[in-house]
Scaffold this motif. Structure first.
Motif, PDB file in Angstrom:
ATOM      1  N   GLN A  26       0.744  52.556 158.283  1.00 16.56           N
ATOM      2  CA  GLN A  26      -0.220  52.790 157.204  1.00 16.56           C
ATOM      3  C   GLN A  26       0.478  53.070 155.882  1.00 16.56           C
ATOM      4  OE1 GLN A  26      -3.036  51.450 158.763  1.00 16.56           O
ATOM      5  NE2 GLN A  26      -4.034  52.908 157.403  1.00 16.56           N
ATOM      6  N   ARG A  27       1.526  53.881 155.923  1.00 21.06           N
ATOM      7  CA  ARG A  27       2.263  54.172 154.678  1.00 21.06           C
ATOM      8  C   ARG A  27       2.933  52.914 154.140  1.00 21.06           C
ATOM      9  NH1 ARG A  27       4.339  58.487 157.997  1.00 21.06           N
ATOM     10  NH2 ARG A  27       3.134  60.403 157.686  1.00 21.06           N
ATOM     11  N   LEU A  28       3.438  52.072 155.041  1.00 16.10           N
ATOM     12  CA  LEU A  28       4.105  50.848 154.603  1.00 16.10           C
ATOM     13  C   LEU A  28       3.112  49.873 153.974  1.00 16.10           C
ATOM     14  CD1 LEU A  28       6.690  49.167 154.461  1.00 16.10           C
ATOM     15  CD2 LEU A  28       6.168  48.291 156.738  1.00 16.10           C
ATOM     16  N   TRP A  29       1.951  49.693 154.595  1.00 16.54           N
ATOM     17  CA  TRP A  29       0.979  48.723 154.086  1.00 16.54           C
ATOM     18  C   TRP A  29       0.380  49.151 152.757  1.00 16.54           C
ATOM     19  CZ3 TRP A  29       1.772  44.258 155.708  1.00 16.54           C
ATOM     20  CH2 TRP A  29       2.017  43.964 157.048  1.00 16.54           C
ATOM     21  N   GLN A  30       0.346  50.432 152.471  1.00 22.49           N
ATOM     22  CA  GLN A  30      -0.206  50.865 151.190  1.00 22.49           C
ATOM     23  C   GLN A  30       0.837  50.812 150.071  1.00 22.49           C
ATOM     24  OE1 GLN A  30      -1.476  54.831 152.249  1.00 22.49           O
ATOM     25  NE2 GLN A  30       0.303  55.791 151.283  1.00 22.49           N
ATOM     26  N   ASN A  31       2.068  50.466 150.404  1.00 25.01           N
ATOM     27  CA  ASN A  31       3.140  50.285 149.421  1.00 25.01           C
ATOM     28  C   ASN A  31       3.203  48.796 149.051  1.00 25.01           C
ATOM     29  OD1 ASN A  31       5.634  49.981 148.068  1.00 25.01           O
ATOM     30  ND2 ASN A  31       6.454  51.792 149.084  1.00 25.01           N
ATOM     31  N   ARG A  32       2.570  48.435 147.945  1.00 25.59           N
ATOM     32  CA  ARG A  32       2.449  47.017 147.594  1.00 25.59           C
ATOM     33  C   ARG A  32       3.789  46.326 147.305  1.00 25.59           C
ATOM     34  NH1 ARG A  32      -3.066  46.654 143.872  1.00 25.59           N
ATOM     35  NH2 ARG A  32      -4.498  47.426 145.497  1.00 25.59           N
ATOM     36  N   PRO A  33       4.720  46.949 146.577  1.00 23.11           N
ATOM     37  CA  PRO A  33       6.015  46.277 146.385  1.00 23.11           C
ATOM     38  C   PRO A  33       6.726  45.995 147.705  1.00 23.11           C
ATOM     39  CG  PRO A  33       5.756  48.057 144.808  1.00 23.11           C
ATOM     40  CD  PRO A  33       4.618  48.186 145.778  1.00 23.11           C
ATOM     41  N   ALA A  34       6.664  46.935 148.659  1.00 25.85           N
ATOM     42  CA  ALA A  34       7.304  46.707 149.951  1.00 25.85           C
ATOM     43  C   ALA A  34       6.639  45.569 150.701  1.00 25.85           C
ATOM     44  CB  ALA A  34       7.269  47.991 150.791  1.00 25.85           C
ATOM     45  N   VAL A  35       5.316  45.492 150.639  1.00 29.01           N
ATOM     46  CA  VAL A  35       4.600  44.406 151.308  1.00 29.01           C
ATOM     47  C   VAL A  35       4.936  43.063 150.664  1.00 29.01           C
ATOM     48  CG1 VAL A  35       2.314  43.463 151.810  1.00 29.01           C
ATOM     49  CG2 VAL A  35       2.736  45.900 152.096  1.00 29.01           C
ATOM     50  N   ALA A  36       5.056  43.042 149.330  1.00 32.48           N
ATOM     51  CA  ALA A  36       5.446  41.812 148.645  1.00 32.48           C
ATOM     52  C   ALA A  36       6.852  41.381 149.065  1.00 32.48           C
ATOM     53  CB  ALA A  36       5.384  42.007 147.129  1.00 32.48           C
ATOM     54  N   GLY A  37       7.771  42.346 149.157  1.00 29.13           N
ATOM     55  CA  GLY A  37       9.115  42.022 149.629  1.00 29.13           C
ATOM     56  C   GLY A  37       9.104  41.500 151.049  1.00 29.13           C
ATOM     57  N   LEU A  38       8.304  42.129 151.917  1.00 27.41           N
ATOM     58  CA  LEU A  38       8.202  41.676 153.301  1.00 27.41           C
ATOM     59  C   LEU A  38       7.638  40.261 153.381  1.00 27.41           C
ATOM     60  CD1 LEU A  38       8.431  42.284 156.323  1.00 27.41           C
ATOM     61  CD2 LEU A  38       6.155  43.325 156.206  1.00 27.41           C
ATOM     62  N   ALA A  39       6.653  39.944 152.535  1.00 32.16           N
ATOM     63  CA  ALA A  39       6.056  38.605 152.542  1.00 32.16           C
ATOM     64  C   ALA A  39       7.084  37.557 152.115  1.00 32.16           C
ATOM     65  CB  ALA A  39       4.844  38.574 151.610  1.00 32.16           C
ATOM     66  N   PHE A  40       7.897  37.871 151.090  1.00 34.93           N
ATOM     67  CA  PHE A  40       8.908  36.902 150.653  1.00 34.93           C
ATOM     68  C   PHE A  40       9.982  36.719 151.724  1.00 34.93           C
ATOM     69  CE2 PHE A  40      12.755  35.627 148.332  1.00 34.93           C
ATOM     70  CZ  PHE A  40      12.271  34.510 147.670  1.00 34.93           C
ATOM     71  N   ILE A  41      10.371  37.798 152.388  1.00 36.11           N
ATOM     72  CA  ILE A  41      11.348  37.689 153.473  1.00 36.11           C
ATOM     73  C   ILE A  41      10.783  36.854 154.613  1.00 36.11           C
ATOM     74  CG2 ILE A  41      12.592  39.009 155.239  1.00 36.11           C
ATOM     75  CD1 ILE A  41      12.712  41.316 153.178  1.00 36.11           C
ATOM     76  N   ALA A  42       9.499  37.045 154.936  1.00 37.64           N
ATOM     77  CA  ALA A  42       8.874  36.253 155.988  1.00 37.64           C
ATOM     78  C   ALA A  42       8.841  34.774 155.615  1.00 37.64           C
ATOM     79  CB  ALA A  42       7.461  36.772 156.250  1.00 37.64           C
ATOM     80  N   LEU A  43       8.559  34.467 154.343  1.00 36.03           N
ATOM     81  CA  LEU A  43       8.551  33.078 153.892  1.00 36.03           C
ATOM     82  C   LEU A  43       9.945  32.462 154.011  1.00 36.03           C
ATOM     83  CD1 LEU A  43       7.133  30.677 152.519  1.00 36.03           C
ATOM     84  CD2 LEU A  43       7.670  31.731 150.312  1.00 36.03           C
ATOM     85  N   CYS A  44      10.969  33.192 153.572  1.00 39.33           N
ATOM     86  CA  CYS A  44      12.346  32.688 153.688  1.00 39.33           C
ATOM     87  C   CYS A  44      12.747  32.511 155.150  1.00 39.33           C
ATOM     88  CB  CYS A  44      13.313  33.639 152.985  1.00 39.33           C
ATOM     89  SG  CYS A  44      13.148  33.666 151.182  1.00 39.33           S
ATOM     90  N   THR A  45      12.313  33.423 156.001  1.00 40.89           N
ATOM     91  CA  THR A  45      12.617  33.308 157.425  1.00 40.89           C
ATOM     92  C   THR A  45      11.968  32.066 158.017  1.00 40.89           C
ATOM     93  OG1 THR A  45      12.745  35.718 157.600  1.00 40.89           O
ATOM     94  CG2 THR A  45      12.479  34.483 159.653  1.00 40.89           C
ATOM     95  N   LEU A  46      10.731  31.779 157.625  1.00 36.86           N
ATOM     96  CA  LEU A  46      10.046  30.578 158.110  1.00 36.86           C
ATOM     97  C   LEU A  46      10.789  29.320 157.672  1.00 36.86           C
ATOM     98  CD1 LEU A  46       7.593  29.297 159.509  1.00 36.86           C
ATOM     99  CD2 LEU A  46       6.396  29.390 157.307  1.00 36.86           C
ATOM    100  N   VAL A  47      11.217  29.293 156.408  1.00 31.12           N
ATOM    101  CA  VAL A  47      11.974  28.135 155.913  1.00 31.12           C
ATOM    102  C   VAL A  47      13.290  27.990 156.674  1.00 31.12           C
ATOM    103  CG1 VAL A  47      13.197  27.209 153.909  1.00 31.12           C
ATOM    104  CG2 VAL A  47      10.918  28.194 153.633  1.00 31.12           C
ATOM    105  N   ALA A  48      13.966  29.108 156.925  1.00 35.54           N
ATOM    106  CA  ALA A  48      15.236  29.060 157.651  1.00 35.54           C
ATOM    107  C   ALA A  48      15.043  28.585 159.087  1.00 35.54           C
ATOM    108  CB  ALA A  48      15.899  30.433 157.630  1.00 35.54           C
ATOM    109  N   LEU A  49      13.964  29.014 159.734  1.00 36.87           N
ATOM    110  CA  LEU A  49      13.707  28.605 161.116  1.00 36.87           C
ATOM    111  C   LEU A  49      13.342  27.128 161.202  1.00 36.87           C
ATOM    112  CD1 LEU A  49      11.716  31.676 162.482  1.00 36.87           C
ATOM    113  CD2 LEU A  49      14.064  31.031 163.026  1.00 36.87           C
ATOM    114  N   LEU A  50      12.541  26.637 160.266  1.00 34.92           N
ATOM    115  CA  LEU A  50      12.172  25.225 160.280  1.00 34.92           C
ATOM    116  C   LEU A  50      13.360  24.341 159.898  1.00 34.92           C
ATOM    117  CD1 LEU A  50       8.623  25.413 158.674  1.00 34.92           C
ATOM    118  CD2 LEU A  50       9.189  25.080 161.087  1.00 34.92           C
ATOM    119  N   GLY A  51      14.183  24.823 158.982  1.00 38.69           N
ATOM    120  CA  GLY A  51      15.431  24.144 158.653  1.00 38.69           C
ATOM    121  C   GLY A  51      15.238  22.700 158.225  1.00 38.69           C
ATOM    122  N   TYR A  52      15.976  21.798 158.889  1.00 41.75           N
ATOM    123  CA  TYR A  52      15.990  20.394 158.501  1.00 41.75           C
ATOM    124  C   TYR A  52      14.640  19.713 158.667  1.00 41.75           C
ATOM    125  CZ  TYR A  52      21.099  20.631 158.346  1.00 41.75           C
ATOM    126  OH  TYR A  52      22.394  20.939 158.029  1.00 41.75           O
TER     127      TYR A  52
END
Length: 390
Positions: A26-52
């Protein structure tokens, strides 16, 4: 009235029964900058996993370049003439068409390509093409190319357009493909470095803090010595010892430079927990020392270790980028962001130098910022004093 009175304890009991992890989330989800950082990391992780699979240029290391279109700006659109390669040059079809082989290594080039500006028919087996030239340059002379495909099928099967959304680098390679593939190296080196630092740091810190005495003094001295050596010097020493400067050597070398941070945190936590009541109870019950440390002491340090892991992740990405910039990390033609910054830096003063430096530099900054925001959010989330929105 009785039902209203009896409902209150039930709600209180339900709220009190929630595990600590609920309040952390709950504390993490109410921290908007942290959630934005987590979303960008998740996007980069998806790109890295899909790769070529998702790259515009899925050749190995996105290294399929053309000298004629080098250092061109974003939005470039070029028509290509595709010429079949000799059979001796083609990759094995079975390996090349395997989706897992493409995911891991990319797909070998199956045809020779030529950027063209115009074409015209000469006869039934020959076509004249005018090679592509940059805007404002003098047109190239016409060239005759022998074709194995009838002319009437030529431009249905052997020509195509390709758009370079972020332009091309000094070797005429697709900058977007190399940026996307660079996420795999940056996240991979961060993950390996964090895993190595956690395993080694927890082992050394736990032993030093739990046993104390001369063991603690000896291991603390080792930590102090390693702490005093610059990370770049350690990486150089490890690379020389392994006689290699490949990708995996960089992964291991960066990980071996970051374990001291983890060891010091674990040692401090272990010194404060080893005299706790539940530890004394475990000793009285005859629990083995290894089980007492692994099952009862280390799990109590989960919060600080997660926060430290995110910080080390960002530090590993920066260290790898710096090493690659200096030529000590990932080697060409691998698309490391630090190496791409170096290639752009060498072109500063030219029209292409600005964006070839800015694009990978921005990618590094955004990913490191995301991990730092997430780390700050996790630090606040594990702090019981942080208020929770109901």
């Amino acid at each position: 009235m009785a039902s209203a009175v009896s409902a209150a304890p039930t709600a209180t009991t339900t709220a009190a029964a929630r595990p600590p992890g609920y309040y952390v989330r709950q504390r993490l989800w109410q921290n908007r900058p942290a959630v934005a950082g987590l979303a960008f990391i998740a996007l980069c992780t998806l790109v890295a996993l899909l790769g070529y699979w998702v790259l515009p240029d899925n050749s190995p290391n996105a290294n399929h370049g053309f000298v004629q279109i080098q250092k061109e700006g974003p939005g470039l659109r070029v028509r290509f003439l595709r010429l079949p390669l000799p059979n001796s040059v083609l990759a094995e079809p079975a390996a090349d068409n395997n989706i897992f082989h493409i995911w891991l290594h990319g797909r070998e080039v199956q045809a020779e390509e030529m950027p063209i500006a115009a074409y015209r028919r000469v006869d039934g087996a020959t076509v004249a093409v005018r090679p592509w030239t940059p805007e404002g340059a003098a047109p190239a002379p016409w060239q005759q190319v022998a074709m194995h495909t009838p002319i009437k099928q030529l431009f249905d099967t052997q020509t195509h357009y390709r758009t370079y959304a972020l332009g091309t680098d000094k070797a005429g390679r697709d900058e977007l493909s190399r940026l996307l593939l660079g996420t795999r190296i940056s996240l991979g080196i961060g993950l390996v470095a964090v895993l190595i630092s956690l395993v080694l740091g927890m082992a050394v810190g736990a032993v030093a803090g739990y046993f104390g005495g001369w063991v603690d003094s000896l291991l603390l001295g080792v930590m102090t010595v390693v702490w005093s050596i610059p990370g770049i010097m350690l990486v150089i020493a490890i690379s020389l010892a392994l006689d290699s400067k490949g990708v995996w050597v960089s992964f291991v070398a960066v990980g071996l430079t970051m374990w001291v941070d983890v060891a010091r945190v674990v040692r401090g936590q272990m010194l404060s927990l080893r005299s706790a009541t539940f530890v004394e109870a475990g000793r009285v019950l005859g629990l083995p020392t290894a089980r007492l440390i692994a099952r009862h002491l280390l799990p109590n340090m989960r919060g600080p270790l997660i926060v430290l892991a995110t910080s080390n992740f960002a530090s590993a990405i920066l260290l790898e980028a710096g090493l690659s910039f200096l030529g000590l990390g990932v080697q060409p033609p691998a698309p490391s962001w630090g190496l791409m910054v170096k290639e752009g830096y060498d072109l500063l003063g030219t029209q292409a130098g600005l964006w070839l430096t800015l694009l990978p530099g921005t990618a590094i900054s955004l990913l490191v910022l995301s991990f730092n925001l997430l780390g700050n959010g996790l630090r606040d989330a594990y702090d019981p004093k942080t208020p929770v929105a109901v």
